[in-house]
Design a protein around this motif. Structure first.
Motif, PDB file in Angstrom:
ATOM      1  N   PHE A 289       1.692   4.893  14.871  1.00 28.18           N
ATOM      2  CA  PHE A 289       2.285   4.145  15.983  1.00 28.18           C
ATOM      3  C   PHE A 289       2.773   2.739  15.607  1.00 28.18           C
ATOM      4  O   PHE A 289       3.350   2.037  16.429  1.00 28.18           O
ATOM      5  N   CYS A 290       2.559   2.308  14.362  1.00 25.49           N
ATOM      6  CA  CYS A 290       3.082   1.025  13.908  1.00 25.49           C
ATOM      7  C   CYS A 290       3.265   1.090  12.393  1.00 25.49           C
ATOM      8  O   CYS A 290       2.934   2.090  11.759  1.00 25.49           O
ATOM      9  N   LYS A 291       3.775   0.005  11.830  1.00 27.73           N
ATOM     10  CA  LYS A 291       3.948  -0.054  10.380  1.00 27.73           C
ATOM     11  C   LYS A 291       3.059  -1.174   9.837  1.00 27.73           C
ATOM     12  O   LYS A 291       3.444  -2.332   9.808  1.00 27.73           O
ATOM     13  N   PRO A 292       1.832  -0.830   9.408  1.00 27.69           N
ATOM     14  CA  PRO A 292       0.935  -1.862   8.904  1.00 27.69           C
ATOM     15  C   PRO A 292       1.296  -2.284   7.486  1.00 27.69           C
ATOM     16  O   PRO A 292       1.679  -1.445   6.654  1.00 27.69           O
ATOM     17  N   PHE A 293       1.232  -3.586   7.226  1.00 29.58           N
ATOM     18  CA  PHE A 293       1.321  -4.037   5.851  1.00 29.58           C
ATOM     19  C   PHE A 293       0.223  -5.066   5.624  1.00 29.58           C
ATOM     20  O   PHE A 293      -0.154  -5.800   6.525  1.00 29.58           O
ATOM     21  N   TYR A 294      -0.302  -5.085   4.420  1.00 36.75           N
ATOM     22  CA  TYR A 294      -1.603  -5.690   4.145  1.00 36.75           C
ATOM     23  C   TYR A 294      -1.473  -6.947   3.294  1.00 36.75           C
ATOM     24  O   TYR A 294      -0.773  -6.951   2.272  1.00 36.75           O
ATOM     25  N   MET A 295      -2.203  -7.992   3.736  1.00 35.55           N
ATOM     26  CA  MET A 295      -2.180  -9.260   3.024  1.00 35.55           C
ATOM     27  C   MET A 295      -3.255  -9.239   1.940  1.00 35.55           C
ATOM     28  O   MET A 295      -4.345  -9.805   2.083  1.00 35.55           O
ATOM     29  N   CYS A 296      -2.964  -8.553   0.847  1.00 37.54           N
ATOM     30  CA  CYS A 296      -3.922  -8.461  -0.245  1.00 37.54           C
ATOM     31  C   CYS A 296      -3.233  -7.905  -1.482  1.00 37.54           C
ATOM     32  O   CYS A 296      -2.144  -7.342  -1.405  1.00 37.54           O
ATOM     33  N   ASP A 297      -3.890  -8.042  -2.599  1.00 37.76           N
ATOM     34  CA  ASP A 297      -3.387  -7.505  -3.857  1.00 37.76           C
ATOM     35  C   ASP A 297      -3.730  -6.019  -3.953  1.00 37.76           C
ATOM     36  O   ASP A 297      -4.857  -5.603  -3.629  1.00 37.76           O
ATOM     37  N   TYR A 298      -2.805  -5.230  -4.402  1.00 35.64           N
ATOM     38  CA  TYR A 298      -3.007  -3.784  -4.476  1.00 35.64           C
ATOM     39  C   TYR A 298      -4.210  -3.404  -5.342  1.00 35.64           C
ATOM     40  O   TYR A 298      -4.980  -2.501  -4.973  1.00 35.64           O
ATOM     41  N   PRO A 299      -4.451  -4.072  -6.477  1.00 35.43           N
ATOM     42  CA  PRO A 299      -5.630  -3.711  -7.268  1.00 35.43           C
ATOM     43  C   PRO A 299      -6.942  -3.869  -6.502  1.00 35.43           C
ATOM     44  O   PRO A 299      -7.927  -3.171  -6.811  1.00 35.43           O
ATOM     45  N   LEU A 300      -6.987  -4.773  -5.520  1.00 38.79           N
ATOM     46  CA  LEU A 300      -8.184  -4.909  -4.699  1.00 38.79           C
ATOM     47  C   LEU A 300      -8.446  -3.627  -3.912  1.00 38.79           C
ATOM     48  O   LEU A 300      -9.591  -3.149  -3.844  1.00 38.79           O
ATOM     49  N   LEU A 301      -7.406  -3.046  -3.345  1.00 49.25           N
ATOM     50  CA  LEU A 301      -7.566  -1.800  -2.607  1.00 49.25           C
ATOM     51  C   LEU A 301      -8.003  -0.665  -3.530  1.00 49.25           C
ATOM     52  O   LEU A 301      -8.815   0.186  -3.146  1.00 49.25           O
TER      53      LEU A 301
END
Length: 301
Positions: A31-43
């Protein structure tokens, strides 16, 4: 029609925030387009520690390029700095911000001397109103992260009338809400002055604003210990509490898993989960309820 973008502030990396983000990405994306305030390696690191598949793509991240080290369940200045930077970045890039839980002491250790998200938002945008809840019951707070001993000095007819008017303009106006229950401050709403006179000031503010509005919208002050009885919850969907715990203890007892935290009266929309970092279960394989996070995202869109 394209989905609205929502910036996700990742919260304290040593808590349950990353697990919630990973587990909920697919549902949010419906229902939305989330984008994340973080570095991809952290995920990637978090998904490994949690033994979860990472459904978030690198293109869905806005990197902070900051050092990080996940220390499950630990209060840490590095995690505090990271979560504060994530929140700041979200506010810089979007007018719809979804915040995962931070740890206030970790912020303090990192030099971010704010009592929480709301206090930083007030510094940026001016006075906002903290409201928590779900469709069954919302509670707005006249005072939020203020020591209880200081609350009495904040109450005047003028200050409370101004609060009610801002709540009306920022949230109630245009909504189909017939009445709002206003809690008193003292036990039994002062018992006619026997237990304190602050409730007279609250009562005068209510009367004046209702007269200005031409309708009895705000009802009270209502004795706080009886405000949330079943018949009142059937009558009212919205409550105003003079201080933090009087309103939030019953809310969280009844609706902890689904309620959210929002800040009203800002030039942006901000919503958050209504729970903390849960260090006691972080990265331990525990099931984490994501209903509050999903509800907060829905409030933004």
């Amino acid at each position: 029609m394209s989905k609205l973008e929502v910036a996700v502030s990742i919260g304290d990396i040593n808590g349950v925030g990353l697990q919630i983000a990973l587990q909920s990405h697919a549902k949010l994306s419906m229902f939305c387009k989330p984008f994340y305030m973080c570095d991809y390696p952290l995920l990637q690191e978090a998904s490994t520690l949690l033994n979860l598949k990472n459904p978030i793509l690198e293109k869905d991240c806005l990197p902070l390029n900051l050092p990080f080290k996940i220390k499950p369940g630990k209060i840490d200045s590095i995690s505090g700095a990271y979560s504060f930077a994530s929140f700041k970045k979200a506010l810089e890039v979007s007018d719809r911000v979804l915040t995962l839980p931070i740890h206030k002491k970790a912020w303090q250790l990192a030099g971010a001397n704010y009592a929480g998200h709301t206090e930083y938002l007030r510094e940026l945008y001016g006075e906002g109103i903290m409201m928590l809840g779900c469709p069954s019951m919302f509670v707005a707070l006249f005072s939020d992260h203020v020591p209880l001993k200081e609350v009495s000095s904040l109450i005047s007819k003028e200050s409370f009338k101004d609060f009610l008017l801002r709540f009306y303009k920022d949230y109630l106006k245009g909504r189909d809400i017939k009445e709002v229950c206003v809690l008193g401050f003292n036990p039994h709403a002062g018992d006619g002055g026997v237990l304190g006179d602050e409730d007279f000031l609250i009562q005068d503010a209510i009367k004046e604003l209702n007269l200005d509005l031409g309708k009895d919208l705000f009802i009270g002050p209502y004795p706080p210990d009886a405000a949330f009885i079943p018949s009142n919850r059937a009558r009212f969907s919205h409550f105003i509490s003079i201080y933090h715990d009087a309103g939030l203890i019953p809310l969280k007892a009844l609706y902890f898993e689904e309620s959210i935290n929002v800040t009203l009266g800002l030039p942006i929309k901000r919503a958050s989960v209504d729970h903390g970092v849960a260090f006691d279960i972080a990265y331990k394989g525990a099931k984490v309820n994501t209903k509050s996070y999903i509800n907060a995202a829905k409030f933004l869109v």
